[in-house]
Scaffold this motif. Sequence first.
Motif, PDB file in Angstrom:
ATOM      1  N   ARG A 252      55.660  53.435  71.147  1.00 36.30           N
ATOM      2  CA  ARG A 252      55.559  53.643  69.591  1.00 36.30           C
ATOM      3  C   ARG A 252      56.637  52.822  69.429  1.00 36.30           C
ATOM      4  O   ARG A 252      56.904  52.219  68.767  1.00 36.30           O
ATOM      5  N   GLU A 253      57.909  53.647  69.296  1.00 37.66           N
ATOM      6  CA  GLU A 253      58.748  53.376  68.565  1.00 37.66           C
ATOM      7  C   GLU A 253      60.009  52.479  69.640  1.00 37.66           C
ATOM      8  O   GLU A 253      60.946  51.734  69.142  1.00 37.66           O
ATOM      9  N   PHE A 254      59.775  52.875  70.392  1.00 37.66           N
ATOM     10  CA  PHE A 254      60.662  51.867  71.291  1.00 37.66           C
ATOM     11  C   PHE A 254      60.531  50.588  71.038  1.00 37.66           C
ATOM     12  O   PHE A 254      60.954  49.414  71.121  1.00 37.66           O
ATOM     13  N   LEU A 255      58.827  49.924  71.291  1.00 39.32           N
ATOM     14  CA  LEU A 255      58.124  48.984  71.281  1.00 39.32           C
ATOM     15  C   LEU A 255      58.415  48.555  70.069  1.00 39.32           C
ATOM     16  O   LEU A 255      58.388  46.983  69.828  1.00 39.32           O
ATOM     17  N   ALA A 256      58.305  49.116  69.181  1.00 38.61           N
ATOM     18  CA  ALA A 256      59.399  48.924  67.436  1.00 38.61           C
ATOM     19  C   ALA A 256      60.853  48.343  67.591  1.00 38.61           C
ATOM     20  O   ALA A 256      60.809  47.584  66.398  1.00 38.61           O
ATOM     21  N   LEU A 257      61.953  48.563  68.299  1.00 37.76           N
ATOM     22  CA  LEU A 257      62.658  47.806  68.165  1.00 37.76           C
ATOM     23  C   LEU A 257      62.884  46.013  67.969  1.00 37.76           C
ATOM     24  O   LEU A 257      64.129  45.709  67.480  1.00 37.76           O
ATOM     25  N   PRO A 258      62.044  45.833  68.945  1.00 41.71           N
ATOM     26  CA  PRO A 258      62.107  44.363  68.697  1.00 41.71           C
ATOM     27  C   PRO A 258      62.207  43.885  66.571  1.00 41.71           C
ATOM     28  O   PRO A 258      63.033  42.556  66.452  1.00 41.71           O
ATOM     29  N   GLU A 259      61.790  44.752  66.437  1.00 43.34           N
ATOM     30  CA  GLU A 259      61.415  44.439  65.073  1.00 43.34           C
ATOM     31  C   GLU A 259      62.948  44.478  64.222  1.00 43.34           C
ATOM     32  O   GLU A 259      63.651  43.583  63.430  1.00 43.34           O
ATOM     33  N   LYS A 260      63.606  45.533  64.492  1.00 46.98           N
ATOM     34  CA  LYS A 260      64.926  45.341  63.992  1.00 46.98           C
ATOM     35  C   LYS A 260      65.238  44.658  64.442  1.00 46.98           C
ATOM     36  O   LYS A 260      66.957  43.796  64.148  1.00 46.98           O
ATOM     37  N   LEU A 261      65.839  43.594  65.772  1.00 47.99           N
ATOM     38  CA  LEU A 261      66.957  42.999  66.296  1.00 47.99           C
ATOM     39  C   LEU A 261      65.830  41.449  65.416  1.00 47.99           C
ATOM     40  O   LEU A 261      66.858  41.136  65.611  1.00 47.99           O
ATOM     41  N   ASP A 262      64.520  41.810  65.010  1.00 47.21           N
ATOM     42  CA  ASP A 262      64.938  40.278  64.227  1.00 47.21           C
ATOM     43  C   ASP A 262      65.198  39.932  63.202  1.00 47.21           C
ATOM     44  O   ASP A 262      66.027  39.327  62.517  1.00 47.21           O
ATOM     45  N   THR A 263      64.853  41.392  62.307  1.00 46.99           N
ATOM     46  CA  THR A 263      65.927  41.854  61.280  1.00 46.99           C
ATOM     47  C   THR A 263      67.874  41.146  61.679  1.00 46.99           C
ATOM     48  O   THR A 263      67.877  40.666  60.717  1.00 46.99           O
ATOM     49  N   TYR A 264      68.007  41.712  62.053  1.00 50.68           N
ATOM     50  CA  TYR A 264      69.516  41.991  62.609  1.00 50.68           C
ATOM     51  C   TYR A 264      70.112  40.602  62.913  1.00 50.68           C
ATOM     52  O   TYR A 264      71.117  39.769  62.356  1.00 50.68           O
ATOM     53  N   ILE A 265      69.485  39.812  63.602  1.00 49.41           N
ATOM     54  CA  ILE A 265      69.389  37.997  63.029  1.00 49.41           C
ATOM     55  C   ILE A 265      69.245  37.520  62.211  1.00 49.41           C
ATOM     56  O   ILE A 265      70.157  36.571  61.946  1.00 49.41           O
ATOM     57  N   GLY A 266      68.048  38.022  61.279  1.00 49.23           N
ATOM     58  CA  GLY A 266      68.047  37.084  60.324  1.00 49.23           C
ATOM     59  C   GLY A 266      69.471  37.417  58.905  1.00 49.23           C
ATOM     60  O   GLY A 266      69.645  36.949  58.137  1.00 49.23           O
ATOM     61  N   THR A 267      69.800  38.310  59.001  1.00 41.06           N
ATOM     62  CA  THR A 267      70.743  38.870  58.342  1.00 41.06           C
ATOM     63  C   THR A 267      72.139  38.369  58.607  1.00 41.06           C
ATOM     64  O   THR A 267      72.609  37.867  57.840  1.00 41.06           O
ATOM     65  N   VAL A 268      72.876  38.277  59.953  1.00 40.87           N
ATOM     66  CA  VAL A 268      73.597  36.902  60.168  1.00 40.87           C
ATOM     67  C   VAL A 268      73.206  35.879  60.055  1.00 40.87           C
ATOM     68  O   VAL A 268      74.204  34.996  60.024  1.00 40.87           O
ATOM     69  N   ALA A 269      72.083  35.543  60.836  1.00 42.09           N
ATOM     70  CA  ALA A 269      71.955  33.994  60.008  1.00 42.09           C
ATOM     71  C   ALA A 269      72.063  33.842  58.573  1.00 42.09           C
ATOM     72  O   ALA A 269      72.582  32.745  58.566  1.00 42.09           O
ATOM     73  N   GLY A 270      71.597  34.986  57.692  1.00 43.70           N
ATOM     74  CA  GLY A 270      72.105  34.524  56.043  1.00 43.70           C
ATOM     75  C   GLY A 270      73.895  34.486  55.820  1.00 43.70           C
ATOM     76  O   GLY A 270      74.352  33.848  54.963  1.00 43.70           O
ATOM     77  N   VAL A 271      74.362  35.377  56.585  1.00 41.30           N
ATOM     78  CA  VAL A 271      75.582  35.602  56.346  1.00 41.30           C
ATOM     79  C   VAL A 271      76.763  33.962  57.008  1.00 41.30           C
ATOM     80  O   VAL A 271      77.296  33.621  56.480  1.00 41.30           O
ATOM     81  N   ILE A 272      76.077  33.816  57.805  1.00 46.53           N
ATOM     82  CA  ILE A 272      76.104  31.790  58.569  1.00 46.53           C
ATOM     83  C   ILE A 272      75.591  31.684  57.160  1.00 46.53           C
ATOM     84  O   ILE A 272      77.436  30.356  56.998  1.00 46.53           O
ATOM     85  N   ASP A 273      74.766  31.203  56.177  1.00 42.18           N
ATOM     86  CA  ASP A 273      75.070  30.434  55.774  1.00 42.18           C
ATOM     87  C   ASP A 273      75.835  30.285  54.101  1.00 42.18           C
ATOM     88  O   ASP A 273      75.536  29.259  53.978  1.00 42.18           O
ATOM     89  N   TYR A 274      75.725  31.843  54.354  1.00 40.37           N
ATOM     90  CA  TYR A 274      76.706  32.030  52.714  1.00 40.37           C
ATOM     91  C   TYR A 274      77.974  31.406  53.176  1.00 40.37           C
ATOM     92  O   TYR A 274      78.575  31.159  52.280  1.00 40.37           O
ATOM     93  N   VAL A 275      78.662  31.827  54.489  1.00 40.83           N
ATOM     94  CA  VAL A 275      80.389  31.751  54.435  1.00 40.83           C
ATOM     95  C   VAL A 275      79.615  30.040  54.381  1.00 40.83           C
ATOM     96  O   VAL A 275      80.539  29.261  54.118  1.00 40.83           O
ATOM     97  N   LYS A 276      79.138  29.188  55.249  1.00 43.32           N
ATOM     98  CA  LYS A 276      78.502  28.060  55.261  1.00 43.32           C
ATOM     99  C   LYS A 276      79.136  27.432  53.435  1.00 43.32           C
ATOM    100  O   LYS A 276      79.715  25.949  53.566  1.00 43.32           O
TER     101      LYS A 276
END
Length: 501
Positions: A252-276
């Motif tokens: 269950r914890e293993f298959l939950a890791l893509p939720e962490k991946l999604d947050t990772y992508i969303g956070t960096v997307a926000g940093v990109i928008d901030y710098v832009k």
Amino acid sequence: MKARVTAHSAFTVADIDKRIYGSFLEHLGRAVYTGIYEPGHPTADASGMRGDVLELVRELDTPVCRYPGGNFVSAYNWEDGIGPKDQRPKRLDLAWRTTESNQVGIHEFADWAEKAGTEMMLAVNLGSRGLDEARAFVEYVNHKGGTYWSDLRAKNGRKDPWNCRLWCLGNEMDGPWQVGHKSAAEYGHLANETAKALRGLDPTLELVVCGSSHSGMPTYPQWEATVLEETYDQVDHISLHMYFENYEKNTREFLALPEKLDTYIGTVAGVIDYVKAKKRSKRKVTISFDEWNVWYHERKADAERMRDWDWPEAPVLLEDIYNFEDVLQVGCILNTFIRRADVVKIACIAQLVNVIAPIMTEPGGAAWRQTIYWPFLFASKHGRGTAMQLAVEVPGYTADHAAHVPWLDIAGVRDDDAGTLTFFAVNRNGDEPLEVDLALDGFAARTVEHTLIRHDDLEARNTKDNPDNVAPVKGDGAAIGGKGLQLVLPPHSYSMIRVGL
């Protein structure tokens, strides 16, 4: 257990860049030597490239392949891999504590990539080297002729340039393990100056700057902000890496890791928008997720072995043998990239052959598909088109990385040219089937096909002697009815549902 999914013809995420189904080959372990390259193998061509491996790579239809690293690139002299093979030097590789023969270099890799039907994604060394060597490498690879480096390429057997468009500015420079590790400010300045020089050679190049090696780095996400503030006007993508582990054997914890991946992508997307916004820029920088895979089966044991060995050539290293549970994980990861198609434009499974890879080989013998080959194949073949914005109602569970992990992980792709909808669905629940009502608003289903991957044993593996132990079969859990489809997804299963419109 029941779920409701709605796909509406008017709601989409973005067109999918086919390069999210990219791959990666590093001079690491047996990825290159006895992986793609093995002179004397019964299937080897005149260049020494294994024909059986080429067939499996062509089947995957991976659009780009990143090379030559990876950690390896940060102390690599690209010039060692050109010229007569009997004159190429052997070097000690500090990244993996091995000896590099340099029998495969840019000429051999470029020829292999052409045969494999994949575009090159080349990396320059910004660890032990810098701007000048990167400039020379690009000139060697891409300039038409009449200069020192381009004429040397012709002398070495390749008159026409390869015209590689996609270049990585180093690798994981935030990592203390990296040869030539730098602070964000140091690396950002070097990457920016290198990018300016490379654009002086060719302004049409696509350049990838290093982001965080993983979201647990102490410098994340400030690293992204600092590096992008230095480089934003010169680069096209920022790289992210993530590997997925299950040391505790908690599915269950293993298959939950893509939720962490999604947050990772969303956070960096926000940093990109901030710098832009800070730079008042019209430029759009996107994400290159150019290292990802399940990696834990052999990781700790091999780290111990590396400390004791005496610089071997192409040793067995990081050869994870994947199981059925990993099929479910890889399916969820690929679904995440599809759902984030608006910001993730490149992704590279790490790696392609033998080293944490979908393809395995035996020296002098067979090549076969690992379990994870199949979800990657299905996404690469049928996950091209437009990512759909799906509305999903389904129960879930709480995990360390997310308060709500839906039992159903699903992504949808619309291919207008083929007149199809394709849904990739993972039932994370190991105890109950999922009954899914999939409404198709604005679509009329004509046909439906269900392909299923399932095994009673989460630890089931494919081997040389049993290469089809985990393999796709025709499913019977999908039917047209009402205003859409009714699906039954077995417990712990991966499904691909293809709808003809």
